[in-house]
Design an enzyme around this catalytic site. Structure first.
Site, short mmCIF file in Angstrom:
data_model
loop_
_atom_site.label_atom_id
_atom_site.label_comp_id
_atom_site.label_asym_id
_atom_site.label_seq_id
_atom_site.Cartn_x
_atom_site.Cartn_y
_atom_site.Cartn_z
N HIS A 6 9.65 -3.47 3.25
CA HIS A 6 9.27 -3.69 1.85
C HIS A 6 10.51 -3.95 0.99
O HIS A 6 10.48 -4.79 0.08
CB HIS A 6 8.53 -2.47 1.30
CG HIS A 6 7.24 -2.16 1.99
ND1 HIS A 6 7.09 -1.08 2.84
CD2 HIS A 6 6.04 -2.79 1.98
CE1 HIS A 6 5.85 -1.05 3.30
NE2 HIS A 6 5.19 -2.08 2.80
N MET A 30 0.83 -1.20 0.00
CA MET A 30 0.00 0.00 0.00
C MET A 30 0.87 1.25 0.00
O MET A 30 0.40 2.35 0.29
CB MET A 30 -0.95 0.00 1.20
CG MET A 30 -2.03 -1.06 1.10
SD MET A 30 -3.54 -0.66 2.00
CE MET A 30 -2.92 -0.47 3.67
#
Length: 288
Positions: free
Chosen positions: A38, A31
């Site tokens: 990440h 998102m």
């Protein structure tokens, strides 16, 4: 395909064109507001795949009516930097109308593993997750998809969906990345001041206390949970949602079994921010 310059694509047509001729494709669904957690997913995908797609889409269908959709952190320039440095080839950044065009009326619902814990606290959340993830799988058609273990129940939901619906994607779970203090990295940590993040480490301390109780021979779930609660009660700012021990199917048992998939999970609000974390009950795998 080799990673030279990160390319941003916004439509399914651009995405398919960008993947034309690619070999093994890896997908990292996010998102946005990317951080080192990440980046770890992207680097893992880079090491195992010929082409790496990072999706950045703040999915409205996984937010409840009183949740933080409107203020969820967004920074596309940051995302481009993190994804590019980690080795992504494409950043797929669709708008809401692309993912949910007028007349959209379909939802994916995964029973069982989605129902307790986050499923109880955030009704409809996992329907939104499963729906958008399956759409991304259909759009990207990856061979492998990478998810962080921090969202353990989400990982369980995606794995069950893939198994039940015969989706030809290998789901790869990647260990949680933490700050030096032990706090699990999360985009929502941006809501916290440095002092507040220091106090939020109490969640991972509680998880480790449960691990230590299990290592000392504890098998009764209530006593294991109490070991964690003894830590959490030390800070009055902790507004606990749950602290529990579950097996690989997200079932809570009265006693833990000798299952390396057993996990201890916690969710709590601190300083108005909802935080989640988890650890394997036995960090070295099979219990003694």
């Amino acid at each position: 395909m080799t990673s030279v310059t990160l390319r941003v694509v916004e439509t399914p047509a651009e995405l398919r064109q960008g993947l034309s001729g690619a070999g093994r494709v890896g997908l990292v669904p996010t998102m946005g507001y990317l951080h080192e957690g990440h980046a770890a997913l992207i680097r893992r995908a880079r090491a195992e795949c010929d082409a790496v797609v990072v999706s950045v889409f703040v999915n409205p269908r996984q937010f409840g009516a009183n949740e933080d959709l409107g203020r969820y952190p967004r920074d596309l320039e940051r995302d481009l930097h993190v994804a590019g440095e980690a080795g992504a080839d494409l950043l797929f950044h669709p708008d809401v109308e692309t993912m949910y065009p007028p007349g959209y009326a379909s939802t994916v619902s995964v029973g069982g593993v989605s129902e307790p814990l986050e499923g109880t606290s955030r009704p409809g959340h996992f329907d939104g997750v499963a729906t958008v993830v399956l759409k991304l799988f259909n759009l990207v058609q990856p061979h492998q998809a990478y998810f962080g273990e921090k969202d353990w129940q989400q990982l369980a939901v995606v794995r069950r969906m893939v198994r039940d619906l015969n989706v030809p994607v290998e789901i790869v779970g990647v260990p949680t990345v933490r700050e030096a203090s032990g706090l699990a990295l999360s985009s929502r940590n941006a809501y916290l001041t440095p002092e507040q993040r220091g106090r939020a480490v109490i969640l991972s301390r509680a998880l480790r206390a449960v691990q230590e109780a299990a290592a000392a021979g504890g098998r009764d779930t209530a006593s294991l949970r109490q070991a964690g609660l003894n830590v959490l009660t030390q800070d009055p700012e902790v507004d606990l949602d749950y602290l529990t021990v579950v097996d690989g199917d997200m079932h809570e048992r009265g006693r833990v079994e000798n299952d390396p998939m057993t996990r201890v999970l916690v969710a709590a609000r601190m300083f108005g921010v909802r935080l989640i974390d988890n650890l394997p009950l036995w960090p070295e795998g099979d219990p003694a």
